[in-house]
Design an enzyme around this catalytic site. Structure first.
Site, short mmCIF file in Angstrom:
data_model
loop_
_atom_site.label_atom_id
_atom_site.label_comp_id
_atom_site.label_asym_id
_atom_site.label_seq_id
_atom_site.Cartn_x
_atom_site.Cartn_y
_atom_site.Cartn_z
N ASP A 1 -8.52 -3.23 -29.70
CA ASP A 1 -8.64 -3.79 -28.27
C ASP A 1 -7.37 -3.04 -27.71
O ASP A 1 -6.29 -2.76 -28.11
CB ASP A 1 -8.31 -5.36 -28.28
N ASP B 1 -16.42 -5.07 -25.41
CA ASP B 1 -16.34 -6.47 -24.49
C ASP B 1 -17.01 -6.37 -23.36
O ASP B 1 -17.87 -7.06 -22.88
CB ASP B 1 -15.09 -6.84 -24.57
#
Length: 200
Positions: free
Chosen positions: A145, A159
């Site tokens: 991330d 995402d």
């Protein structure tokens, strides 16, 4: 609906004419979905590779003040690091979600369905790849991330693809003509019936 009605495009339940169900039309959404998913996967994995080489964990690079920034971390769980002790569960869920998306794409037809399902599939597979190949082990890898939304959550391109795909899916279901939905449903049912007839 009988097999003959499915193949000639007539839904006896609604009396509506729908386009003939052929191998080409039933797979059109699948081809588009796979193309969109492939492009999304390349974009996701490419940006993750750049983030991993250019950013340091704990470093924060502002993009839009405090609202949006770059911040590298490796997430063993889901959003907000939930379920960090059960990474393998998210791996299984990812596999099932990808399989279900492919099945729906194979049954539906149309460019818009292909794009919507392709976005979801690309995002799901993007994070699934991380869980399969990233340390510490196969199936329990940590997701890369690097997109920080204020102090709320840190995510990635995968995402974004999933959220965009789900949002477009909801919008499409809310705004599409009910007759179009029935026609698409009839086409999908016709495809299944035709496949079962060929299997006999």
């Amino acid at each position: 609906m009988t097999a003959s009605n499915a193949l000639n495009g007539t839904d006896t339940a609604t009396g509506l004419e729908s386009p003939p169900v052929t191998r080409r039309t039933t797979r059109r959404a699948l081809r588009i979905a796979l193309a969109v998913a492939g492009a999304g996967l390349v974009l996701d994995q490419g940006t993750k590779a750049i983030a991993a080489t250019q950013l340091q964990q704990g470093e924060r690079v502002p993009l839009v003040g405090d609202l949006l920034s770059l911040s590298l971390l490796y997430n063993p769980g889901a959003a907000f690091s939930l379920g960090s002790g059960s990474t393998w569960i998210f791996t299984i869920v990812g596999v099932l979600a990808a399989a279900a998306t492919i099945v729906f794409a194979a049954l539906l037809r149309g460019v818009r369905w292909g794009i919507v399902l392709g976005l979801v599939l690309g995002g799901v597979v993007g994070n699934l790849v991380d869980r399969l190949v990233n340390p510490p082990s196969f199936g329990q890898g940590h997701v890369t991330d690097f997109i920080a939304y204020g102090d709320l959550v840190v995510g990635n391109v995968a995402d974004v693809l999933v959220v965009a795909g789900v949002a477009l899916l909801i919008l499409r279901l809310l705004t599409s003509d009910p007759r179009e939905q029935r026609a698409s449903g009839g086409a999908a049912r016709g495809s299944l019936v035709a496949q079962s007839e060929r299997a006999r």
